[in-house]
Design a protein around this motif. Sequence first.
Motif, PDB file in Angstrom:
ATOM      1  N   LEU A   1       0.732  -1.157   0.137  1.00 59.63           N
ATOM      2  CA  LEU A   1      -0.085  -0.024  -0.055  1.00 59.63           C
ATOM      3  C   LEU A   1       0.789   1.166  -0.065  1.00 59.63           C
ATOM      4  N   LEU A   2       1.992   1.192   0.714  1.00 57.50           N
ATOM      5  CA  LEU A   2       2.764   2.514   0.753  1.00 57.50           C
ATOM      6  C   LEU A   2       3.449   2.584  -0.631  1.00 57.50           C
ATOM      7  N   VAL A   3       3.674   1.400  -1.253  1.00 60.86           N
ATOM      8  CA  VAL A   3       4.251   1.601  -2.788  1.00 60.86           C
ATOM      9  C   VAL A   3       3.341   2.380  -3.522  1.00 60.86           C
ATOM     10  N   VAL A   4       2.170   1.883  -3.606  1.00 64.65           N
ATOM     11  CA  VAL A   4       1.169   2.638  -4.447  1.00 64.65           C
ATOM     12  C   VAL A   4       0.916   4.122  -3.878  1.00 64.65           C
ATOM     13  N   VAL A   5       0.894   4.314  -2.821  1.00 62.42           N
ATOM     14  CA  VAL A   5       0.795   5.627  -2.112  1.00 62.42           C
ATOM     15  C   VAL A   5       1.831   6.523  -2.948  1.00 62.42           C
ATOM     16  N   ALA A   6       3.063   5.916  -2.786  1.00 63.86           N
ATOM     17  CA  ALA A   6       4.501   6.616  -3.161  1.00 63.86           C
ATOM     18  C   ALA A   6       4.445   7.074  -4.660  1.00 63.86           C
ATOM     19  N   ALA A   7       4.079   6.048  -5.347  1.00 61.77           N
ATOM     20  CA  ALA A   7       3.886   6.309  -7.142  1.00 61.77           C
ATOM     21  C   ALA A   7       2.703   7.383  -7.334  1.00 61.77           C
ATOM     22  N   GLY A   8       1.511   7.087  -6.510  1.00 60.83           N
ATOM     23  CA  GLY A   8       0.460   8.144  -6.768  1.00 60.83           C
ATOM     24  C   GLY A   8       0.694   9.523  -6.327  1.00 60.83           C
ATOM     25  N   TRP A   9       1.516   9.825  -5.258  1.00 58.61           N
ATOM     26  CA  TRP A   9       2.073  10.941  -4.734  1.00 58.61           C
ATOM     27  C   TRP A   9       2.801  11.620  -5.682  1.00 58.61           C
ATOM     28  N   LEU A  10       3.938  10.896  -6.230  1.00 58.88           N
ATOM     29  CA  LEU A  10       4.816  11.247  -7.291  1.00 58.88           C
ATOM     30  C   LEU A  10       4.067  11.741  -8.410  1.00 58.88           C
ATOM     31  N   PHE A  11       3.120  10.983  -8.829  1.00 62.36           N
ATOM     32  CA  PHE A  11       2.403  11.451 -10.123  1.00 62.36           C
ATOM     33  C   PHE A  11       1.558  12.767  -9.863  1.00 62.36           C
TER      34      PHE A  11
ATOM     35  N   ARG B   1       7.038  19.016 -17.853  1.00 59.79           N
ATOM     36  CA  ARG B   1       6.754  17.682 -18.255  1.00 59.79           C
ATOM     37  C   ARG B   1       5.513  17.174 -18.835  1.00 59.79           C
ATOM     38  N   SER B   2       5.544  16.239 -19.846  1.00 60.38           N
ATOM     39  CA  SER B   2       4.194  15.733 -20.430  1.00 60.38           C
ATOM     40  C   SER B   2       3.949  14.786 -19.426  1.00 60.38           C
ATOM     41  N   THR B   3       2.288  14.494 -19.527  1.00 62.03           N
ATOM     42  CA  THR B   3       1.708  13.719 -18.738  1.00 62.03           C
ATOM     43  C   THR B   3       2.110  12.630 -18.993  1.00 62.03           C
ATOM     44  N   ALA B   4       2.525  12.151 -20.177  1.00 66.38           N
ATOM     45  CA  ALA B   4       3.053  10.638 -20.339  1.00 66.38           C
ATOM     46  C   ALA B   4       4.319  10.374 -19.708  1.00 66.38           C
ATOM     47  N   LEU B   5       5.160  11.623 -19.616  1.00 65.36           N
ATOM     48  CA  LEU B   5       6.505  11.153 -19.020  1.00 65.36           C
ATOM     49  C   LEU B   5       6.213  11.134 -17.603  1.00 65.36           C
ATOM     50  N   LEU B   6       5.070  11.694 -16.940  1.00 63.41           N
ATOM     51  CA  LEU B   6       4.937  11.740 -15.498  1.00 63.41           C
ATOM     52  C   LEU B   6       4.372  10.202 -15.110  1.00 63.41           C
ATOM     53  N   VAL B   7       3.512   9.813 -16.138  1.00 64.11           N
ATOM     54  CA  VAL B   7       2.897   8.319 -16.204  1.00 64.11           C
ATOM     55  C   VAL B   7       4.203   7.504 -16.179  1.00 64.11           C
ATOM     56  N   ILE B   8       5.037   7.720 -17.161  1.00 62.62           N
ATOM     57  CA  ILE B   8       6.078   6.365 -17.205  1.00 62.62           C
ATOM     58  C   ILE B   8       7.000   6.478 -15.643  1.00 62.62           C
ATOM     59  N   ARG B   9       7.212   7.802 -15.341  1.00 62.15           N
ATOM     60  CA  ARG B   9       7.970   7.953 -14.086  1.00 62.15           C
ATOM     61  C   ARG B   9       7.377   7.315 -12.981  1.00 62.15           C
ATOM     62  N   SER B  10       5.972   7.472 -12.836  1.00 62.03           N
ATOM     63  CA  SER B  10       5.411   6.926 -11.696  1.00 62.03           C
ATOM     64  C   SER B  10       5.177   5.480 -11.622  1.00 62.03           C
ATOM     65  N   ALA B  11       4.830   5.103 -13.014  1.00 61.21           N
ATOM     66  CA  ALA B  11       5.065   3.436 -13.370  1.00 61.21           C
ATOM     67  C   ALA B  11       6.384   2.717 -12.903  1.00 61.21           C
TER      68      ALA B  11
ATOM     69  N   LEU C   1       9.717  -0.030  -6.571  1.00 66.10           N
ATOM     70  CA  LEU C   1       9.438  -0.344  -5.257  1.00 66.10           C
ATOM     71  C   LEU C   1       8.563  -1.404  -5.032  1.00 66.10           C
ATOM     72  N   GLY C   2       7.628  -1.881  -5.820  1.00 66.97           N
ATOM     73  CA  GLY C   2       6.718  -3.227  -5.638  1.00 66.97           C
ATOM     74  C   GLY C   2       7.688  -4.158  -5.712  1.00 66.97           C
ATOM     75  N   TYR C   3       8.313  -4.399  -6.659  1.00 65.74           N
ATOM     76  CA  TYR C   3       9.601  -5.605  -6.477  1.00 65.74           C
ATOM     77  C   TYR C   3      10.342  -5.819  -5.227  1.00 65.74           C
ATOM     78  N   ALA C   4      10.790  -4.564  -5.018  1.00 67.86           N
ATOM     79  CA  ALA C   4      11.658  -4.392  -3.774  1.00 67.86           C
ATOM     80  C   ALA C   4      10.829  -4.944  -2.683  1.00 67.86           C
ATOM     81  N   ALA C   5       9.575  -4.361  -2.443  1.00 65.42           N
ATOM     82  CA  ALA C   5       8.907  -4.869  -1.404  1.00 65.42           C
ATOM     83  C   ALA C   5       8.561  -6.327  -1.446  1.00 65.42           C
ATOM     84  N   TRP C   6       8.304  -6.773  -2.610  1.00 61.82           N
ATOM     85  CA  TRP C   6       8.049  -8.321  -2.636  1.00 61.82           C
ATOM     86  C   TRP C   6       9.229  -9.157  -2.418  1.00 61.82           C
ATOM     87  N   TYR C   7      10.284  -8.721  -2.898  1.00 63.60           N
ATOM     88  CA  TYR C   7      11.715  -9.484  -2.530  1.00 63.60           C
ATOM     89  C   TYR C   7      11.965  -9.376  -1.003  1.00 63.60           C
TER      90      TYR C   7
END
Length: 417
Positions: free
Chosen positions: A201-211, A229-239, A245-251
Amino acid sequence: MSDTSTAEKGTPLDLLDERLRHGSGLRPALGALLDRVRSGDLGALPIIAGLVVIWSVFQSLNSVFLSSANLVNLLMESVSLGVIALGVVCVLLVGQIDLSVGSVSGVSAALTAVTFADAGWPMVPSLAVAIAAGCAIGWVYAQMVNRLGVPSFVATLAGLLSFLGVQLYLLGDTGAINLPYDSGLVRFAQVSFVPAWLSYLLVVVAAGWLFATGYARARARRAAGLSARSTALLVIRSAALLLGLGYAAWYLNRDRGVGWMFVGFVVLVLLMNYALTRTGWGRSVFAVGGNAEAARRAGINVRRVYTTMFVLCSSLAALGGILAAARLAAANQASGAGDVNLNAIAAAVIGGTSLFGGRGSAFAALLGILVIQSISNGLTLLDLDSSFRFVITGLVLALAVALDSVARRSRTAHGRA
Protein backbone atom coordinates in the motif's frame (compact mmCIF):
# COMPACT_ATOMS: atom_id res chain seq x y z
CA MET A 1 3.28 40.92 -35.86
CA SER A 2 6.69 39.78 -37.06
CA ASP A 3 7.44 36.34 -38.49
CA THR A 4 9.59 35.54 -35.47
CA SER A 5 6.79 36.36 -33.07
CA THR A 6 4.37 34.27 -35.10
CA ALA A 7 6.74 31.32 -35.15
CA GLU A 8 7.25 31.55 -31.43
CA LYS A 9 3.59 31.93 -30.54
CA GLY A 10 2.53 29.17 -28.15
CA THR A 11 6.09 28.13 -27.36
CA PRO A 12 7.01 28.06 -23.64
CA LEU A 13 9.11 31.06 -22.72
CA ASP A 14 12.03 29.01 -21.43
CA LEU A 15 12.14 26.72 -24.50
CA LEU A 16 12.35 29.28 -27.30
CA ASP A 17 15.93 28.12 -27.93
CA GLU A 18 15.72 24.57 -26.61
CA ARG A 19 12.98 23.60 -29.08
CA LEU A 20 15.44 24.14 -31.95
CA ARG A 21 17.79 21.60 -30.37
CA HIS A 22 15.53 18.97 -28.85
CA GLY A 23 12.19 19.03 -30.62
CA SER A 24 8.96 18.24 -28.77
CA GLY A 25 7.35 15.48 -26.73
CA LEU A 26 9.74 13.32 -24.72
CA ARG A 27 12.75 14.61 -26.65
CA PRO A 28 13.05 17.93 -24.76
CA ALA A 29 13.37 16.03 -21.49
CA LEU A 30 16.02 13.71 -22.89
CA GLY A 31 17.81 16.60 -24.57
CA ALA A 32 17.82 18.62 -21.35
CA LEU A 33 19.21 15.59 -19.50
CA LEU A 34 22.04 15.27 -22.02
CA ASP A 35 22.76 18.99 -21.69
CA ARG A 36 23.03 18.69 -17.90
CA VAL A 37 25.40 15.72 -18.22
CA ARG A 38 27.58 17.56 -20.76
CA SER A 39 27.69 20.61 -18.47
CA GLY A 40 28.94 18.46 -15.59
CA ASP A 41 25.67 18.02 -13.69
CA LEU A 42 25.77 14.23 -13.35
CA GLY A 43 23.25 14.04 -10.53
CA ALA A 44 22.85 10.58 -9.01
CA LEU A 45 24.07 8.70 -12.10
CA PRO A 46 27.61 7.96 -10.82
CA ILE A 47 26.43 6.69 -7.45
CA ILE A 48 23.72 4.50 -8.96
CA ALA A 49 26.22 3.06 -11.41
CA GLY A 50 28.61 2.49 -8.51
CA LEU A 51 25.95 0.63 -6.54
CA VAL A 52 25.23 -1.62 -9.52
CA VAL A 53 28.94 -2.43 -9.87
CA ILE A 54 29.42 -3.07 -6.14
CA TRP A 55 26.36 -5.31 -5.87
CA SER A 56 27.30 -7.21 -9.01
CA VAL A 57 30.84 -7.87 -7.80
CA PHE A 58 29.82 -9.04 -4.33
CA GLN A 59 27.00 -11.18 -5.71
CA SER A 60 29.41 -12.89 -8.07
CA LEU A 61 31.77 -13.59 -5.15
CA ASN A 62 29.07 -14.68 -2.71
CA SER A 63 25.54 -15.59 -3.80
CA VAL A 64 24.19 -14.74 -0.33
CA PHE A 65 24.81 -11.02 -0.81
CA LEU A 66 21.61 -10.24 -2.73
CA SER A 67 19.47 -12.68 -0.77
CA SER A 68 16.35 -11.28 0.90
CA ALA A 69 17.69 -11.98 4.39
CA ASN A 70 20.98 -10.19 3.78
CA LEU A 71 19.37 -7.17 2.13
CA VAL A 72 17.00 -6.77 5.09
CA ASN A 73 20.01 -6.73 7.42
CA LEU A 74 21.89 -4.34 5.12
CA LEU A 75 19.04 -1.82 5.14
CA MET A 76 18.52 -2.00 8.89
CA GLU A 77 22.24 -1.56 9.57
CA SER A 78 22.31 1.49 7.28
CA VAL A 79 19.79 3.56 9.22
CA SER A 80 21.67 4.94 12.23
CA LEU A 81 24.70 6.05 10.23
CA GLY A 82 22.44 7.24 7.42
CA VAL A 83 20.58 9.56 9.79
CA ILE A 84 23.91 11.01 10.94
CA ALA A 85 24.99 11.42 7.29
CA LEU A 86 21.76 13.32 6.59
CA GLY A 87 22.84 15.85 9.19
CA VAL A 88 26.29 16.09 7.60
CA VAL A 89 24.60 16.86 4.26
CA CYS A 90 22.98 19.88 5.94
CA VAL A 91 26.24 21.53 7.00
CA LEU A 92 28.05 20.63 3.77
CA LEU A 93 25.33 22.38 1.74
CA VAL A 94 26.27 25.70 3.35
CA GLY A 95 29.99 25.10 2.92
CA GLN A 96 30.66 24.15 6.56
CA ILE A 97 31.75 20.92 8.25
CA ASP A 98 31.00 19.08 11.49
CA LEU A 99 33.70 16.70 12.71
CA SER A 100 31.94 15.89 15.98
CA VAL A 101 28.87 14.00 14.74
CA GLY A 102 30.29 10.73 16.05
CA SER A 103 30.95 12.12 19.53
CA VAL A 104 27.53 13.80 19.62
CA SER A 105 25.86 10.52 18.68
CA GLY A 106 27.82 8.77 21.43
CA VAL A 107 26.79 11.36 24.03
CA SER A 108 23.12 11.05 23.05
CA ALA A 109 23.32 7.25 23.25
CA ALA A 110 24.92 7.46 26.70
CA LEU A 111 22.40 10.07 27.87
CA THR A 112 19.51 7.89 26.69
CA ALA A 113 20.93 4.85 28.47
CA VAL A 114 21.51 6.76 31.72
CA THR A 115 18.06 8.34 31.85
CA PHE A 116 16.03 5.49 30.36
CA ALA A 117 17.77 2.37 31.67
CA ASP A 118 19.46 3.57 34.88
CA ALA A 119 17.21 6.37 36.11
CA GLY A 120 14.00 4.71 34.92
CA TRP A 121 12.62 7.68 32.98
CA PRO A 122 9.77 7.07 30.52
CA MET A 123 11.05 6.53 26.99
CA VAL A 124 9.66 9.72 25.40
CA PRO A 125 11.17 12.20 27.91
CA SER A 126 14.47 10.33 27.76
CA LEU A 127 14.62 10.59 23.97
CA ALA A 128 13.52 14.22 24.07
CA VAL A 129 16.35 15.15 26.45
CA ALA A 130 18.94 13.38 24.29
CA ILE A 131 17.78 15.11 21.10
CA ALA A 132 17.49 18.46 22.91
CA ALA A 133 21.12 18.05 23.95
CA GLY A 134 21.99 17.62 20.26
CA CYS A 135 20.07 20.82 19.42
CA ALA A 136 21.95 22.73 22.12
CA ILE A 137 25.32 21.48 20.84
CA GLY A 138 24.50 22.61 17.30
CA TRP A 139 23.42 26.03 18.59
CA VAL A 140 26.71 26.44 20.44
CA TYR A 141 28.65 25.60 17.27
CA ALA A 142 26.62 28.17 15.33
CA GLN A 143 27.41 30.90 17.88
CA MET A 144 31.10 30.08 17.73
CA VAL A 145 31.04 30.38 13.94
CA ASN A 146 28.69 33.37 13.66
CA ARG A 147 29.74 35.54 16.58
CA LEU A 148 33.32 34.56 17.30
CA GLY A 149 34.42 33.76 13.77
CA VAL A 150 35.81 30.36 14.76
CA PRO A 151 36.12 28.08 11.69
CA SER A 152 33.64 25.23 11.87
CA PHE A 153 36.50 22.77 11.44
CA VAL A 154 38.10 23.97 14.69
CA ALA A 155 34.85 24.41 16.62
CA THR A 156 33.61 20.92 15.87
CA LEU A 157 37.04 19.36 16.34
CA ALA A 158 37.02 20.79 19.87
CA GLY A 159 33.54 19.33 20.28
CA LEU A 160 34.73 15.92 19.12
CA LEU A 161 37.28 15.77 21.93
CA SER A 162 35.08 17.37 24.59
CA PHE A 163 31.98 15.27 24.04
CA LEU A 164 34.03 12.10 23.93
CA GLY A 165 34.99 12.92 27.50
CA VAL A 166 31.36 13.67 28.41
CA GLN A 167 30.34 10.30 27.01
CA LEU A 168 32.93 8.44 29.08
CA TYR A 169 31.83 10.34 32.20
CA LEU A 170 28.15 9.48 31.66
CA LEU A 171 28.87 5.78 31.17
CA GLY A 172 30.87 5.61 34.37
CA ASP A 173 33.27 2.91 35.49
CA THR A 174 31.41 0.07 33.78
CA GLY A 175 31.76 1.71 30.36
CA ALA A 176 28.51 0.19 29.11
CA ILE A 177 24.78 0.37 29.94
CA ASN A 178 22.30 -2.13 28.50
CA LEU A 179 18.88 -1.06 27.26
CA PRO A 180 15.85 -3.21 28.16
CA TYR A 181 15.25 -5.76 25.41
CA ASP A 182 11.48 -5.55 25.88
CA SER A 183 11.37 -1.75 25.50
CA GLY A 184 9.63 -0.17 22.55
CA LEU A 185 12.86 1.54 21.51
CA VAL A 186 14.80 -1.71 21.14
CA ARG A 187 11.90 -3.51 19.49
CA PHE A 188 11.58 -0.67 16.99
CA ALA A 189 15.24 -1.00 16.03
CA GLN A 190 15.43 -4.79 15.95
CA VAL A 191 12.15 -6.60 15.33
CA SER A 192 9.56 -4.10 14.06
CA PHE A 193 8.74 -4.68 10.41
CA VAL A 194 6.04 -3.36 8.11
CA PRO A 195 3.26 -5.90 7.37
CA ALA A 196 3.45 -7.14 3.77
CA TRP A 197 0.06 -5.70 2.77
CA LEU A 198 0.96 -2.31 4.20
CA SER A 199 4.30 -2.25 2.38
CA TYR A 200 2.49 -2.71 -0.95
CA LEU A 201 0.00 0.00 0.00
CA LEU A 202 2.84 2.39 0.79
CA VAL A 203 4.36 1.65 -2.63
CA VAL A 204 1.09 2.55 -4.35
CA VAL A 205 0.77 5.73 -2.27
CA ALA A 206 4.36 6.73 -3.13
CA ALA A 207 3.80 6.25 -6.87
CA GLY A 208 0.47 8.09 -6.74
CA TRP A 209 1.98 10.95 -4.77
CA LEU A 210 4.83 11.27 -7.27
CA PHE A 211 2.37 11.56 -10.14
CA ALA A 212 0.03 13.95 -8.30
CA THR A 213 2.79 16.36 -7.27
CA GLY A 214 4.40 16.21 -10.70
CA TYR A 215 1.09 16.84 -12.45
CA ALA A 216 0.25 19.78 -10.18
CA ARG A 217 3.67 21.31 -10.76
CA ALA A 218 3.36 20.82 -14.53
CA ARG A 219 -0.02 22.57 -14.57
CA ALA A 220 1.36 25.49 -12.58
CA ARG A 221 4.32 25.87 -14.94
CA ARG A 222 2.11 25.73 -18.04
CA ALA A 223 -0.17 28.36 -16.52
CA ALA A 224 2.88 30.58 -16.08
CA GLY A 225 3.91 30.09 -19.71
CA LEU A 226 6.86 27.83 -18.88
CA SER A 227 7.85 24.39 -20.11
CA ALA A 228 6.68 21.37 -18.14
CA ARG A 229 6.95 17.60 -18.17
CA SER A 230 4.39 15.89 -20.37
CA THR A 231 1.67 13.79 -18.78
CA ALA A 232 3.05 10.73 -20.56
CA LEU A 233 6.46 11.28 -18.99
CA LEU A 234 4.87 11.68 -15.55
CA VAL A 235 2.96 8.42 -16.02
CA ILE A 236 6.11 6.57 -17.13
CA ARG A 237 8.08 7.94 -14.16
CA SER A 238 5.38 6.95 -11.65
CA ALA A 239 4.93 3.52 -13.22
CA ALA A 240 8.67 2.90 -13.03
CA LEU A 241 8.66 3.84 -9.34
CA LEU A 242 5.65 1.59 -8.74
CA LEU A 243 7.28 -1.40 -10.40
CA GLY A 244 10.68 -0.83 -8.82
CA LEU A 245 9.47 -0.31 -5.28
CA GLY A 246 6.84 -3.03 -5.68
CA TYR A 247 9.45 -5.58 -6.66
CA ALA A 248 11.75 -4.46 -3.84
CA ALA A 249 8.93 -4.81 -1.30
CA TRP A 250 7.99 -8.25 -2.63
CA TYR A 251 11.60 -9.43 -2.53
CA LEU A 252 12.20 -8.17 1.02
CA ASN A 253 8.90 -9.66 2.17
CA ARG A 254 10.25 -13.08 1.26
CA ASP A 255 12.22 -12.71 4.49
CA ARG A 256 11.22 -10.37 7.36
CA GLY A 257 10.18 -7.47 5.15
CA VAL A 258 10.86 -3.75 5.38
CA GLY A 259 11.87 -2.49 8.82
CA TRP A 260 9.95 0.40 10.34
CA MET A 261 13.27 1.98 11.25
CA PHE A 262 14.29 2.08 7.58
CA VAL A 263 10.89 3.50 6.64
CA GLY A 264 11.43 6.22 9.23
CA PHE A 265 14.82 7.04 7.70
CA VAL A 266 13.30 7.32 4.23
CA VAL A 267 10.57 9.61 5.60
CA LEU A 268 13.26 11.85 7.14
CA VAL A 269 15.04 12.01 3.78
CA LEU A 270 11.79 12.91 1.97
CA LEU A 271 10.93 15.62 4.50
CA MET A 272 14.40 17.12 4.24
CA ASN A 273 14.25 16.96 0.44
CA TYR A 274 10.90 18.79 0.46
CA ALA A 275 12.26 21.47 2.80
CA LEU A 276 15.35 21.99 0.66
CA THR A 277 13.62 22.03 -2.73
CA ARG A 278 10.13 23.44 -2.09
CA THR A 279 10.58 26.16 0.53
CA GLY A 280 12.13 29.60 0.73
CA TRP A 281 14.37 28.35 3.50
CA GLY A 282 15.74 25.67 1.18
CA ARG A 283 16.50 28.23 -1.52
CA SER A 284 18.32 30.31 1.08
CA VAL A 285 20.41 27.29 2.03
CA PHE A 286 21.62 26.74 -1.52
CA ALA A 287 22.19 30.47 -1.99
CA VAL A 288 24.38 30.65 1.11
CA GLY A 289 26.26 27.51 0.09
CA GLY A 290 26.86 28.88 -3.39
CA ASN A 291 28.09 32.31 -2.28
CA ALA A 292 27.55 33.48 1.28
CA GLU A 293 28.49 37.11 0.57
CA ALA A 294 26.14 37.35 -2.42
CA ALA A 295 23.36 35.77 -0.34
CA ARG A 296 23.97 38.33 2.43
CA ARG A 297 23.76 41.21 -0.05
CA ALA A 298 20.53 39.73 -1.40
CA GLY A 299 18.97 40.08 2.04
CA ILE A 300 19.33 36.52 3.31
CA ASN A 301 20.11 36.14 7.00
CA VAL A 302 23.25 34.05 6.58
CA ARG A 303 23.79 33.64 10.31
CA ARG A 304 20.31 32.24 10.76
CA VAL A 305 20.86 29.75 7.94
CA TYR A 306 24.13 28.60 9.51
CA THR A 307 22.39 28.21 12.88
CA THR A 308 19.57 26.06 11.49
CA MET A 309 21.99 23.79 9.66
CA PHE A 310 24.29 23.25 12.64
CA VAL A 311 21.29 22.56 14.87
CA LEU A 312 19.86 20.11 12.33
CA CYS A 313 23.20 18.36 11.97
CA SER A 314 23.73 17.84 15.70
CA SER A 315 20.08 16.88 16.27
CA LEU A 316 20.22 14.22 13.56
CA ALA A 317 23.55 13.02 14.97
CA ALA A 318 21.85 12.62 18.36
CA LEU A 319 18.96 10.73 16.77
CA GLY A 320 21.39 8.48 14.89
CA GLY A 321 23.21 7.72 18.13
CA ILE A 322 19.95 6.75 19.81
CA LEU A 323 19.04 4.41 16.96
CA ALA A 324 22.51 2.84 17.00
CA ALA A 325 22.20 2.18 20.73
CA ALA A 326 18.72 0.74 20.24
CA ARG A 327 20.00 -1.50 17.47
CA LEU A 328 22.74 -2.80 19.77
CA ALA A 329 20.48 -2.67 22.87
CA ALA A 330 23.31 -0.93 24.72
CA ALA A 331 25.38 2.22 24.92
CA ASN A 332 29.09 1.79 25.49
CA GLN A 333 32.44 3.48 24.99
CA ALA A 334 32.46 2.41 21.34
CA SER A 335 29.17 4.22 20.61
CA GLY A 336 29.90 6.95 18.08
CA ALA A 337 33.62 6.20 18.17
CA GLY A 338 35.89 4.59 15.60
CA ASP A 339 35.00 5.40 12.02
CA VAL A 340 31.49 6.84 12.61
CA ASN A 341 32.66 10.40 11.89
CA LEU A 342 34.55 9.46 8.77
CA ASN A 343 31.85 7.18 7.38
CA ALA A 344 29.09 9.74 7.94
CA ILE A 345 31.04 12.44 6.10
CA ALA A 346 32.09 9.97 3.42
CA ALA A 347 28.48 8.87 2.89
CA ALA A 348 27.34 12.46 2.35
CA VAL A 349 30.13 13.16 -0.15
CA ILE A 350 29.89 9.83 -1.96
CA GLY A 351 26.13 10.39 -2.29
CA GLY A 352 26.77 13.56 -4.29
CA THR A 353 27.00 16.43 -1.79
CA SER A 354 29.74 18.87 -2.72
CA LEU A 355 32.45 19.69 -0.18
CA PHE A 356 32.48 23.20 -1.69
CA GLY A 357 28.87 23.93 -0.69
CA GLY A 358 25.76 24.78 -2.70
CA ARG A 359 25.28 21.37 -4.33
CA GLY A 360 23.70 18.18 -3.08
CA SER A 361 20.42 16.76 -1.86
CA ALA A 362 18.92 14.86 1.03
CA PHE A 363 19.03 11.71 -1.08
CA ALA A 364 22.84 11.90 -0.93
CA ALA A 365 22.68 10.48 2.60
CA LEU A 366 20.53 7.54 1.48
CA LEU A 367 22.59 6.68 -1.59
CA GLY A 368 25.94 7.25 0.10
CA ILE A 369 25.18 5.10 3.13
CA LEU A 370 23.95 2.29 0.87
CA VAL A 371 27.34 2.32 -0.86
CA ILE A 372 29.32 2.27 2.38
CA GLN A 373 27.11 -0.34 4.04
CA SER A 374 27.18 -2.51 0.91
CA ILE A 375 30.97 -2.51 0.96
CA SER A 376 31.06 -3.34 4.67
CA ASN A 377 28.41 -6.04 4.37
CA GLY A 378 29.96 -7.64 1.29
CA LEU A 379 33.43 -7.82 2.83
CA THR A 380 31.97 -9.32 6.02
CA LEU A 381 30.29 -12.05 3.99
CA LEU A 382 33.63 -12.74 2.31
CA ASP A 383 35.26 -12.94 5.76
CA LEU A 384 37.89 -10.37 4.82
CA ASP A 385 39.73 -8.13 7.23
CA SER A 386 38.27 -4.68 7.97
CA SER A 387 41.39 -3.11 6.49
CA PHE A 388 39.95 -3.85 3.03
CA ARG A 389 36.80 -1.93 3.93
CA PHE A 390 38.80 1.18 4.83
CA VAL A 391 40.86 0.97 1.64
CA ILE A 392 37.86 0.47 -0.66
CA THR A 393 35.76 3.14 1.06
CA GLY A 394 38.68 5.57 0.81
CA LEU A 395 39.09 4.90 -2.90
CA VAL A 396 35.35 5.38 -3.52
CA LEU A 397 35.45 8.65 -1.55
CA ALA A 398 38.46 9.90 -3.54
CA LEU A 399 36.66 9.04 -6.77
CA ALA A 400 33.51 10.89 -5.64
CA VAL A 401 35.46 14.05 -4.74
CA ALA A 402 37.39 13.85 -8.02
CA LEU A 403 34.14 13.61 -9.98
CA ASP A 404 32.76 16.60 -8.07
CA SER A 405 35.87 18.66 -8.83
CA VAL A 406 35.76 17.75 -12.52
CA ALA A 407 32.03 18.53 -12.62
CA ARG A 408 32.65 21.98 -11.10
CA ARG A 409 35.29 22.79 -13.70
CA SER A 410 33.01 21.53 -16.45
CA ARG A 411 30.11 23.67 -15.25
CA THR A 412 32.37 26.71 -15.04
CA ALA A 413 33.67 26.17 -18.59
CA HIS A 414 30.15 25.51 -19.86
CA GLY A 415 28.88 28.71 -18.24
CA ARG A 416 31.64 30.78 -19.80
CA ALA A 417 30.93 29.25 -23.18
